[in-house]
Design a protein around this motif. Sequence first.
Motif, short mmCIF file in Angstrom:
data_model
loop_
_atom_site.label_atom_id
_atom_site.label_comp_id
_atom_site.label_asym_id
_atom_site.label_seq_id
_atom_site.Cartn_x
_atom_site.Cartn_y
_atom_site.Cartn_z
N PRO A 127 0.50 -1.00 0.28
CA PRO A 127 0.04 -0.01 -0.04
C PRO A 127 1.15 1.29 -0.18
CG PRO A 127 -0.96 -1.41 1.68
CD PRO A 127 0.60 -2.41 0.83
N ALA A 128 1.87 0.80 0.42
CA ALA A 128 3.27 2.63 0.82
C ALA A 128 3.66 2.66 -1.08
CB ALA A 128 4.26 2.35 1.48
N PHE A 129 3.99 2.33 -2.71
CA PHE A 129 3.67 2.50 -3.01
C PHE A 129 2.93 1.98 -4.08
CE2 PHE A 129 8.05 1.15 -1.01
CZ PHE A 129 8.42 2.03 -1.50
N GLY A 130 1.52 2.33 -3.63
CA GLY A 130 -0.07 2.62 -4.90
C GLY A 130 -0.25 1.41 -5.27
N GLY A 131 0.24 0.04 -4.48
CA GLY A 131 0.36 -1.40 -4.76
C GLY A 131 1.46 -1.95 -6.01
N GLU A 132 2.14 -1.46 -5.58
CA GLU A 132 3.15 -2.35 -6.50
C GLU A 132 4.23 -3.29 -5.38
OE1 GLU A 132 4.61 -2.57 -9.82
OE2 GLU A 132 4.50 -0.67 -9.82
N GLN A 133 4.27 -4.72 -5.65
CA GLN A 133 5.13 -4.95 -5.06
C GLN A 133 6.37 -4.64 -5.10
OE1 GLN A 133 3.19 -9.03 -5.99
NE2 GLN A 133 4.73 -9.70 -4.89
N TYR A 134 7.12 -3.60 -4.12
CA TYR A 134 7.93 -3.14 -4.11
C TYR A 134 8.84 -2.71 -3.16
CZ TYR A 134 11.39 0.73 -6.23
OH TYR A 134 12.37 1.18 -6.09
N THR A 135 10.64 -3.75 -2.58
CA THR A 135 10.59 -3.60 -1.39
C THR A 135 12.18 -2.38 -1.55
OG1 THR A 135 10.08 -5.58 -1.43
CG2 THR A 135 12.09 -4.55 -0.10
N ALA A 136 11.05 -1.68 -1.41
CA ALA A 136 13.00 -0.04 -0.54
C ALA A 136 12.30 1.22 -0.20
CB ALA A 136 12.41 0.36 -2.66
N GLY A 137 13.11 1.48 0.47
CA GLY A 137 12.47 3.29 1.74
C GLY A 137 12.06 2.12 3.01
N SER A 138 12.87 1.25 3.48
CA SER A 138 11.66 0.91 4.56
C SER A 138 11.07 0.55 4.97
CB SER A 138 13.26 1.31 5.51
OG SER A 138 14.30 1.64 5.53
N ALA A 139 9.75 0.78 3.93
CA ALA A 139 8.40 0.66 3.42
C ALA A 139 7.62 -0.66 4.19
CB ALA A 139 8.15 1.74 2.82
N THR A 140 8.36 -1.66 3.52
CA THR A 140 7.95 -2.91 4.03
C THR A 140 6.95 -3.34 5.13
OG1 THR A 140 9.16 -3.62 2.38
CG2 THR A 140 7.86 -5.18 3.37
N VAL A 141 7.64 -3.07 6.19
CA VAL A 141 6.49 -3.35 7.64
C VAL A 141 5.85 -2.22 8.21
CG1 VAL A 141 6.58 -3.20 10.40
CG2 VAL A 141 8.13 -4.89 8.93
N ARG A 142 6.13 -0.84 7.55
CA ARG A 142 5.30 0.15 7.56
C ARG A 142 4.24 -0.07 6.70
NH1 ARG A 142 5.71 4.75 4.11
NH2 ARG A 142 7.82 4.38 3.92
N GLY A 143 4.14 -0.39 5.81
CA GLY A 143 3.28 -0.52 4.55
C GLY A 143 2.12 -1.67 4.82
N TYR A 144 2.29 -2.19 5.15
CA TYR A 144 1.51 -3.88 5.02
C TYR A 144 1.32 -4.30 6.41
CZ TYR A 144 3.30 -6.05 0.38
OH TYR A 144 3.33 -5.91 -1.07
N PHE A 145 2.09 -3.51 7.34
CA PHE A 145 1.79 -3.96 8.70
C PHE A 145 -0.50 -3.54 8.96
CE2 PHE A 145 0.90 -2.75 13.16
CZ PHE A 145 1.82 -4.25 13.91
N ASN A 146 -0.89 -2.93 8.81
CA ASN A 146 -2.70 -2.48 9.12
C ASN A 146 -3.16 -3.67 8.20
OD1 ASN A 146 -2.28 -0.41 10.82
ND2 ASN A 146 -2.51 0.75 9.53
N SER A 147 -2.61 -3.95 7.12
CA SER A 147 -3.24 -5.08 6.40
C SER A 147 -3.27 -6.04 6.81
CB SER A 147 -3.12 -5.15 4.56
OG SER A 147 -3.27 -3.36 4.17
N LEU A 148 -2.23 -7.01 6.80
CA LEU A 148 -1.72 -8.15 7.47
C LEU A 148 -2.42 -8.16 8.77
CD1 LEU A 148 2.22 -8.58 6.35
CD2 LEU A 148 0.06 -9.40 5.28
#
Length: 772
Positions: A135-156
């Motif tokens: 979600p932090a990258f508009g739905g792109e499967q993209y691992t960067a910017g230390s945004a992985t846990v931050r982006g997926y946390f609520n959804s997971l």
Amino acid sequence: MRRIKDEGGRMKDDPRSTGVESRLTNHDSRFPANKGRRRFMAGAAGLTFGVALGVPAVFRGGEAEAQAGAGKAVAINAWVTLHTDGTVAIMSPAAEMGQGSLTALPIILADEMDADWSRVRIVPAPPRGKLYGNPAFGGEQYTAGSATVRGYFNSLRQFGAQVRYVLVENAANHWGVPVTELATQPGVVIHQKTGRRLTYGEIAAFARIPAQAPQIDVEPVSKAQFRLVGKDVQRVDVAGKENGKAQYSIDVQVSGMLYGAILREPMEGAAPERIDDAAARAVEGVIRVVPLKYGVGVLADTPWAAFKAKNALKVTWNRSAKGWGYSSDKGFQMFAAVARDAQRNGVAWETKGDAPGAMKQAVTVFEGEYRADYAYHAQMEPLNSVAAVSPAGDSVEVWVGTQSQTITVTAVAKALGIAEDKVKFNGMLLGGGFGRRGNRDVEFIVDSVLLSKAAGRPVKAMWTREDDVHNGRFRPLYVNRIRAGLDASGKVIAWHHRVACDEVLAFMDPVRYKATKGRDNIAMRGTEMPTYAIPDQLSEGLQQATGMRTNPLRAIGVGQNSFANEVFIDELAAKQGVDPVQFRLQLLDKTPLAQRARHVIEEAAKMADWTRKRAGRGVGIAYLDYSGTQVAGVAEVSVDRPTGAIKVHKFWCTIDCGVAVQPDNVIAQTESSIVYGLGLALTERITIADGAVQQSNFFDYQVPRMADLPEVHIKLIPTRNHPTGAGQMATPLVPSAISNAVFQLTGVRLRQQPMLPDRVKLALEHGGQRFA
């Protein structure tokens, strides 16, 4: 290296224990008391239940296995598959490049579904952005910017809670009892009145999966009770790395495979004009020479033959590329002129209040200029990929470690002119990424695809370290110009930060650049200062089209922009005779975020015993709010005046990244960030002459050696806030803290990274680093 744990001490709870307190559904606000009032969500990514997905491979004990479990498999949703033997397969959507996301993301989901972690098997998710995109990258499967846990946390968390609800509801229907009488322990549903138990595997045998997912409102992170999140769980990728069974794309072997190497254009756009391949064809083992738009490829039956033949090629390049004639020295001159030209407006990045107007009202105005050279990613595994294009050229299978599964599929399909569903993607472990494996054109993957198409056979395309350096996509060259306006009391009331550097986003990801409407969010990040109470701020970008290849590098623009901010902050403190720690504390406002900032600064100073006098050594501090993560660092240094060499003896760091999903891993990543920052601060530099890179390997591009490393002391400060990043947050602290420490020791200010011995020696001779 000594590790200092969080303020509460190391948590020793065993997450696999089944003797822990049950989760009581009648006390859990996520479970509605009246089943008839249940709400459903439809149409949202990842929320449609009953999706049948293949399970290609799982990680168990650090190795990839062919199956997730034995017995009947039931897909509860796109993220979780249960097996009747009790195995739980959980999808992990991010790339694993050493940062631990392959473990961290499944932990979040497993915690909410109350899974028995010992029964969990982790499945790398396929490239399906609508299901697994960040979600932090508009739905792109993209691992960067230390945004992985931050982006997926609520959804997971929500996906896990939904799975748990479905399992509990199935048990309730099976027993004919209300949902509110049931509770869960790891991997088990319990009927509290009778003590009856059903394992998740037993439920899988009769489970009925709803067509739509129940809407479950998970507890806010400030109130949530976690079993796995916040505990030190062994990373699933580590065992395979220890025993040598971990698979990277460089390890992949395919039947009938050839090896490919490419002599690339020395700069972007310099296509081959004349090719003399006689010497290359004469190399034993060479199968074919393949002309390409951007270079010349060689196919051979061994990698060594391919490398030797590539080096034997004689190519004349056309001179139409923009980069011809460019040098890094010219870049500094050009960028400095642009940054200093007050009549030239940039693209606004951060606007707060009216900085130009406030600057006119200032009693005193100070200015500073700061610079950084090009820098190379230096990832451990050089770039490589494997591709097998079908004989008809209408489909392809690829094996590669990439920071974006979905971008890779799109680029490969485009290169072959085929539909994306004709690309079979096999995601491998990455031997380091740091931003280098995430560019939109993924040229190192397209290499193998084009060579395989030409050969009619599978091809592993490999870059040597020299290829990796010569054809690197670097952190841009920077010139930062800052003006600060102060009122009569010495309070900072206005801040104007101008950034002149190469284009980054426009080159590495034109799609995202178009979406940002010309705002380069790679180059400009770090100019903003959200916790410092400076009422009027403006940062603006003056990116230049030099023709140089650029890419995000660990910490992206924050690495240089915050260096400029924090060294300038230190200069302002010195001009007013205020202690640097106290000056920063005085700049903080009264918001909750600023209170967290105050805590990391004060703790870092306390750890370092800030006020203690040190014979022959200086200490310097730096602070940063990086996407909500609060970090502070103190460096203790000495300087060898005859040579100008800086030695960092100790580094203290505090980090508050909210809820730390894996505390020990946060500390490990912070240690890594500090080592990475040390190289950028002191030794790592790429120079350009006539558009081409002058360095070629680690003998002339010097990364830190073991003897260069300081004692590192890290304190994790856990707070009950939404998780923010940890993978690169400490990197920008290091150059700032070192420069500020050198000033405290010598009275000389260093304003350019890397702080090479010759530069330091010259600055000592002239009383400070100056730019013409």
